[in-house]
Design an enzyme around this catalytic site. Structure first.
Site, PDB file in Angstrom:
ATOM      1  N   PRO A 315       0.786  -1.245   0.000  1.00 60.07           N
ATOM      2  CA  PRO A 315       0.000   0.000   0.000  1.00 60.07           C
ATOM      3  C   PRO A 315       0.817   1.294   0.000  1.00 60.07           C
ATOM      4  CG  PRO A 315       0.056  -0.913   2.199  1.00 60.07           C
ATOM      5  CD  PRO A 315       0.791  -1.896   1.316  1.00 60.07           C
ATOM      6  N   CYS A 316       1.460   1.592  -1.124  1.00 60.15           N
ATOM      7  CA  CYS A 316       2.214   2.843  -1.220  1.00 60.15           C
ATOM      8  C   CYS A 316       1.286   4.055  -1.183  1.00 60.15           C
ATOM      9  CB  CYS A 316       3.083   2.852  -2.474  1.00 60.15           C
ATOM     10  SG  CYS A 316       2.209   2.486  -4.003  1.00 60.15           S
TER      11      CYS A 316
END
Length: 348
Positions: A315-316
């Site tokens: 989850p950047c």
């Protein structure tokens, strides 16, 4: 967070700006309909419109969906008649759907050609060929006879099969021993279609199809894994699609589908750290670099985030600027906002 005025939203609709897809919907008081920002219908006067941040509110206010831009459908969703063709190809590996077959189904071949060129970068015939060769490759790797595989793939001529096989896989059927392929599939999500790539170990790429420089991502992945990327199914795709559906329905906070990353040791540390950010929370690039033990590595952390090939699962999108702004998301800032809204990190 993106701060929008009604004037800015109206201007985006006039420009048919696709970067605002999913952020707002414009409703027209004189016609009683609501549209996407990219709708091609004639734009109304400013005083005749109002804006909504979701389709539910527009419907509750008495508006009906536009028949031109179809705001209730998933962005760039695969048409049902094309999905039916894909399902048939999956069920019958020797099937070759020709233009004449399409016409019998009242489907214009030129329409199919345009859709596949736009969404897969190849014609429908090339797509079918890749799909068949993907299955053939795996059968030969599992020890099946090349002649039998050629016949099962719909080829009467072994030389013709060999030629097509080499064209797609990059080597002849006899030399598949040390060759590998990466399976590629286009999947649907509420925020638009995504490309998924997978190897035996797990998902190795998950990106929105309109991501900036997506072609470079494919080239790099193919190079570092020394494998051809070929349209086809993979044992991990079903689990991926099921978990993504659960995620977008708000029923899943953590992904269990196996992933396979390719990068430097530092990049992998950055990506592993991303997976430790709890759902519903965000971190800054500076905070991430401090946890890694190098407060001065903010730029390097940002670079590693930017080349992450497995969106959502790694989850950047949960990393934001020090001032709270949503920055640095190749899939589009509007998607970053929607993902954080979904997870409860941004509340309206």
């Amino acid at each position: 967070m993106i701060k929008l005025t009604e004037e800015r939203m109206y201007q985006a609709s006039l420009e048919k700006d696709s970067s605002f897809e999913g952020i707002y919907w414009m409703a027209v008081k004189t016609t009683g309909i609501f549209c996407r920002p990219t709708c091609t219908a004639r734009k109304p006067k400013r005083e005749n419109v109002e804006f909504f941040i979701n389709t539910e509110k527009a419907i509750e206010s008495g508006y009906r969906p536009c028949k031109i831009c179809r705001p209730l459908e998933k962005l760039n969703e695969t048409p049902r008649y094309i999905q039916d063709l894909l399902d048939e190809l999956q069920q019958n590996e020797s099937l070759k759907i020709k233009d004449a077959d399409l016409l019998k189904r009242n489907i214009e071949p030129v329409t199919i050609r345009r859709w596949f060129l736009k969404n897969h970068g190849m014609t429908f015939q090339s797509f079918q060929r890749e799909f068949r060769m993907n299955k053939a490759f795996k059968k030969i790797k599992n020890g099946e006879s090349i002649i039998e595989v050629a016949l099962e793939s719909g080829y009467e001529s072994l030389s013709g099969f060999n030629e097509r096989f080499k064209e797609v896989i990059g080597t002849t059927p006899k030399h598949t021993g040390h060759r590998t392929i990466i399976d590629l599939k286009r999947i649907e999500t509420p925020l638009g279609p995504m490309f998924a790539c997978a190897c035996d170990e797990g998902i190795c790429l998950l990106e929105f199809t309109d991501r900036k420089n997506i072609d470079r991502q494919f080239v790099h992945l193919s190079k570092v894994m020394n494998a051809e990327i070929v349209q086809g199914e993979n044992k991990h795709f079903k689990q991926l699609e099921e978990e993504l559906n659960e995620y977008f329905d708000g029923k899943r906070m953590k992904f269990d589908v196996p992933i396979y990353t390719t990068g430097t040791d530092f990049q992998k540390k950055v990506w592993n750290l991303l997976t430790e950010i709890p759902t519903g929370e965000t971190r800054t690039y500076k905070q991430q670099s401090e946890v890694l033990g190098n407060p001065k590595a903010v730029r390097a952390v940002g670079t590693a985030n930017g080349i992450n090939k497995i969106a959502i699962i790694i989850p950047c999108h949960r990393v934001i600027g020090s001032d709270g702004d949503l920055v640095g998301y190749a899939g589009g800032i509007w998607r970053k906002q929607k993902l954080l809204e979904l997870e409860g990190a941004i509340l309206f």
